[in-house]
Design a protein around this motif. Structure first.
Motif, PDB file in Angstrom:
ATOM      1  N   ASN A  50       0.806  -1.221   0.000  1.00 43.41           N
ATOM      2  CA  ASN A  50       0.000   0.000   0.000  1.00 43.41           C
ATOM      3  C   ASN A  50       0.838   1.269   0.000  1.00 43.41           C
ATOM      4  N   SER A  58      -5.538   5.705   5.500  1.00 44.91           N
ATOM      5  CA  SER A  58      -6.460   4.618   5.821  1.00 44.91           C
ATOM      6  C   SER A  58      -6.680   4.462   7.318  1.00 44.91           C
ATOM      7  N   TYR A 203      -2.599   5.238  -3.968  1.00 48.23           N
ATOM      8  CA  TYR A 203      -3.626   4.243  -3.653  1.00 48.23           C
ATOM      9  C   TYR A 203      -3.945   3.333  -4.841  1.00 48.23           C
ATOM     10  N   ASN A 206      -5.388  -0.187  -4.377  1.00 44.52           N
ATOM     11  CA  ASN A 206      -6.831  -0.421  -4.357  1.00 44.52           C
ATOM     12  C   ASN A 206      -7.468  -0.101  -5.699  1.00 44.52           C
ATOM     13  N   THR A 207      -7.198   1.088  -6.232  1.00 43.20           N
ATOM     14  CA  THR A 207      -7.915   1.517  -7.432  1.00 43.20           C
ATOM     15  C   THR A 207      -7.591   0.662  -8.642  1.00 43.20           C
ATOM     16  N   GLN A 210      -7.531  -3.896  -6.830  1.00 46.45           N
ATOM     17  CA  GLN A 210      -8.755  -4.648  -6.584  1.00 46.45           C
ATOM     18  C   GLN A 210      -9.411  -5.132  -7.879  1.00 46.45           C
TER      19      GLN A 210
END
Length: 344
Positions: A50, A58, A203, A206-207, A210
């Motif tokens: 991350n 976060s 990030y 995640n973007t 995921q």
């Protein structure tokens, strides 16, 4: 011709609004694993993936949301403000702990299942739950699934892979068979991306991570023939299935033109999208319209990622922005989830 049982029907107009992507935080699980060998290494890997900037954001974000993640009364108030009647509540993916040994993993899934069931018991008419299974220990998957179902949970939540194992691994066949036999929902929600430090800024973990993990995991299920062997399997993919539904044409092309790509599944990959379920959390009304087109309106369900910041505070408004037909809107809003979660 047989009726299409995945198509939305008139009864969806009266269905409750159901959010299938909502999380619960389980402090008792984290207390259980505290100090166990492997935890520090797993947290260090998560930090590398991350990056420091993401962790700095976060931490406060999650702390601010703890009441919504742990207190059923606060959750229900938030649901009321969103116009959501029912949530399908799954543990935070941070509770997977796929690094744990067999003994610890059994303790984790049992405690997670019991704690989730207890949380949902505060409002059983409005909260349905999902449990956990230890993907790193295939021999424990069927007992873990049965434990969750025995507590009244609707199924289980899994990540996109476990260390050294993809979802196409033959060791998972008994689990897929049992899930299909029982009608359990298997919620596919990735945690961590194996692109690691390439995504440690802005990030991207995640973007980009995921939806990438969703696409890879679903491709393993499709191309390996898991969905051929277990046609009754109820797999629900978070984040709209990631990149796969909007780029499925490339998969079809490979399946049709290359012997290695076409060897494992019987039909073109795009046909399997109508055997899967997807949440609506794609953050773009045009992408949501495309997801409904390729998967069918009967296979898309409302999702918000409650209450995290990468979710939506108003999932019904996000759905309405896609400007679907009235029948399709109400199917996604709640009709499809009501049918999927029906206790038969």
């Amino acid at each position: 011709m047989a009726a299409d049982r995945t198509a939305p029907g008139a009864d969806t107009l009266a269905a409750p609004t159901v959010d299938v992507h909502a999380h619960v935080l389980l402090p008792e699980v984290e207390a259980l694993v505290a100090g166990l060998p492997g935890l520090d290494e797993a947290r260090a890997l998560d930090a590398r993936r991350n990056g420091p900037d993401a962790l700095a954001v976060s931490g406060p974000m999650v702390r601010e949301r703890v009441p919504r993640l742990t207190d059923p009364a606060v959750r229900l108030t938030a649901m009321d403000s969103q116009g959501v009647d029912i949530q399908l509540v799954s543990p935070s993916p941070s509770h997977y702990h796929y690094w744990a040994d067999e003994e610890s993993a059994e303790k984790v899934y049992r405690l997670a299942n019991e704690a989730t069931a207890a949380h949902c018991s505060a409002a059983p008419d409005r909260l349905r739950g999902l449990g956990l299974v230890p993907l790193q220990h295939p021999d424990h998957l069927v007992p873990a699934l049965d434990h969750a179902l025995g507590l009244g949970l609707a199924g289980v939540e899994i990540s996109s892979h476990a260390p050294g194992r993809e979802l196409s691994d033959p060791a998972y066949e008994p689990f897929w068979g049992r899930a299909a036999e029982t009608g359990a929902v298997v919620f596919l929600h990735p945690f961590g991306c194996t692109l690691d430090e390439r995504l440690d800024r802005w990030y991207l973990s995640n973007t980009v991570g995921q939806p990438t993990e969703n696409a890879v995991a679903l491709s393993h299920l499709i191309f390996s023939g898991v969905l051929d062997r277990h046609p009754a399997l109820k797999v629900l993919a978070a984040h709209g299935g990631g990149y796969l539904p909007t780029h499925i044409g490339r998969s079809d092309h490979a399946w049709a033109t290359r012997s290695d790509a076409g060897a494992g599944c019987a039909q073109p990959p795009s046909s399997y999208l109508r055997r899967l379920y997807f949440d609506s959390l794609v953050h773009d009304p045009y992408v949501l319209r495309e997801l409904v087109r390729v998967a069918g309106a009967g296979r898309v369900l409302l999702g918000s990622d409650f209450p995290f910041d990468m979710g939506t505070e108003d999932p019904v408004a996000a759905l309405r922005a896609a400007r679907l037909s009235d029948a399709d809107f109400h199917a996604v809003r709640g009709g499809n989830a009501t049918a999927l979660l029906r206790k038969d």
